[in-house]
Design a protein around this motif. Structure first.
Motif, PDB file in Angstrom:
ATOM      1  N   GLY A  10      30.001 -23.532  25.295  1.00 61.50           N
ATOM      2  CA  GLY A  10      29.763 -22.169  24.536  1.00 61.50           C
ATOM      3  C   GLY A  10      29.174 -21.383  25.757  1.00 61.50           C
ATOM      4  O   GLY A  10      29.447 -21.559  27.005  1.00 61.50           O
ATOM      5  N   ASN A  14      28.765 -24.405  30.076  1.00 58.58           N
ATOM      6  CA  ASN A  14      30.105 -25.477  29.630  1.00 58.58           C
ATOM      7  C   ASN A  14      29.824 -26.460  30.721  1.00 58.58           C
ATOM      8  O   ASN A  14      29.930 -26.457  32.050  1.00 58.58           O
ATOM      9  CB  ASN A  14      31.388 -24.722  29.539  1.00 58.58           C
ATOM     10  CG  ASN A  14      31.354 -23.719  28.679  1.00 58.58           C
ATOM     11  OD1 ASN A  14      31.714 -24.069  27.328  1.00 58.58           O
ATOM     12  ND2 ASN A  14      31.083 -22.431  28.875  1.00 58.58           N
ATOM     13  N   GLN A 239      26.568 -26.129  21.960  1.00 59.54           N
ATOM     14  CA  GLN A 239      25.770 -25.597  23.035  1.00 59.54           C
ATOM     15  C   GLN A 239      24.556 -26.572  23.462  1.00 59.54           C
ATOM     16  O   GLN A 239      23.955 -26.679  24.575  1.00 59.54           O
ATOM     17  CB  GLN A 239      25.457 -24.155  22.878  1.00 59.54           C
ATOM     18  CG  GLN A 239      24.777 -23.557  23.994  1.00 59.54           C
ATOM     19  CD  GLN A 239      25.992 -23.216  25.027  1.00 59.54           C
ATOM     20  OE1 GLN A 239      26.740 -22.257  24.918  1.00 59.54           O
ATOM     21  NE2 GLN A 239      25.863 -24.039  26.076  1.00 59.54           N
TER      22      GLN A 239
END
Ligand SMILES: [Zn+2]
Length: 261
Positions: A10, A14, A239
């Motif tokens: 996200g 990452n 995330q």
């Protein structure tokens, strides 16, 4: 066999972890390094991987959410950082031995039996690299932050056992969001990010056994919407939580009809 675990995905950072081999012979490769070195090491250990087993970090592009600045000064004694020659940014490793950095323009071998085939795609000014990673018994396609899917990407990724692909936004949520118009235009321009529909169409054309959805927008997407267009096994990355481990299946031969379609 390659195994994949997306540690985080996200705009907040990452990092995906791949392993090959077993026991003390395990070697690990990261795709992107958008988390701090400290957080990455903690998540590696929680995933059962020692940081010194990481032999390579493949960088899709150098946006902050894919390359955390802390890596410029991190201890990388056992690790090589790989990026496309067009991305080679000497300023990222100031005062450091260049041997840490490796550039590629065609196929390369980031770790023993793992062969990498890069595909260049449009994303903002600098572009982005997608990777197909093969061993004798598994094949993974990995593409994030791509403006659009190209015939080259479909052809290189055709028949991979697992496909990890960006599914960034729902077009309706994007258009109705309070974001400034220039930002919406950039994201949807074909040089920004991939929508749920575009990701689903690509996944169908590629025909992967398992699809892992990457880089969902917090504001303009939901896991349910991202998942909706897909058949078969789908894993939605996040995330905040790593995904389950995925054993990457072997490539399968594409039929002539599929290749033409
Ligand atoms: Zn990104």
């Amino acid at each position: 066999m390659l195994r994949l675990r997306v540690l985080a995905s996200g705009s907040g950072g990452n990092c995906s972890l791949l392993t090959v081999g077993a026991g003390h012979r395990t070697r690990a490769v990261l795709i992107d390094a958008g988390l701090s070195p400290r957080r990455t090491r903690r998540m590696l250990v929680e995933s059962g991987v020692r940081p010194d087993q990481v032999v390579a970090i493949l960088i899709t592009h150098f946006d902050r959410d894919h390359f955390h600045p802390g890596w410029a000064n991190a201890d990388l004694a056992h690790t090589r950082v790989w990026c496309h020659e067009q991305h080679d940014p000497p300023s990222l490793f100031p005062g450091r031995d260049r041997p840490v950095l490796r550039t590629f323009s065609g196929c390369f071998e980031p770790a023993g039996p793992v062969r990498a085939t890069p595909v260049r795609l449009a994303h903002d000014a600098e572009g982005v690299t997608a990777f197909r990673l093969d061993t004798d018994d598994s094949a993974l396609g990995f593409a994030t932050d791509l403006g659009r899917v190209t015939p080259e990407l479909l052809s290189v990724f055709g028949g991979v056992g697992a496909l990890a692909i960006e599914s960034n936004y729902c077009p309706r949520m994007q258009l109705e969001s309070a974001r400034p118009e220039f930002l919406k235009a950039r994201i949807m321009s074909g040089r920004g990010h991939l929508s749920n529909d575009e990701a689903a169409l690509a996944a169908r054309a590629i025909g992967a056994g398992t699809v892992v959805l990457l880089h969902l927008s917090r504001q303009c997407n939901t896991p349910e919407l991202a998942r909706a267009g897909h058949r078969g096994r789908v894993i939605v990355s996040s995330q905040h939580e790593p995904t389950e481990w995925l054993t990457v299946e072997p490539a399968r031969a594409m039929s002539a009809a599929e290749m033409i379609a």
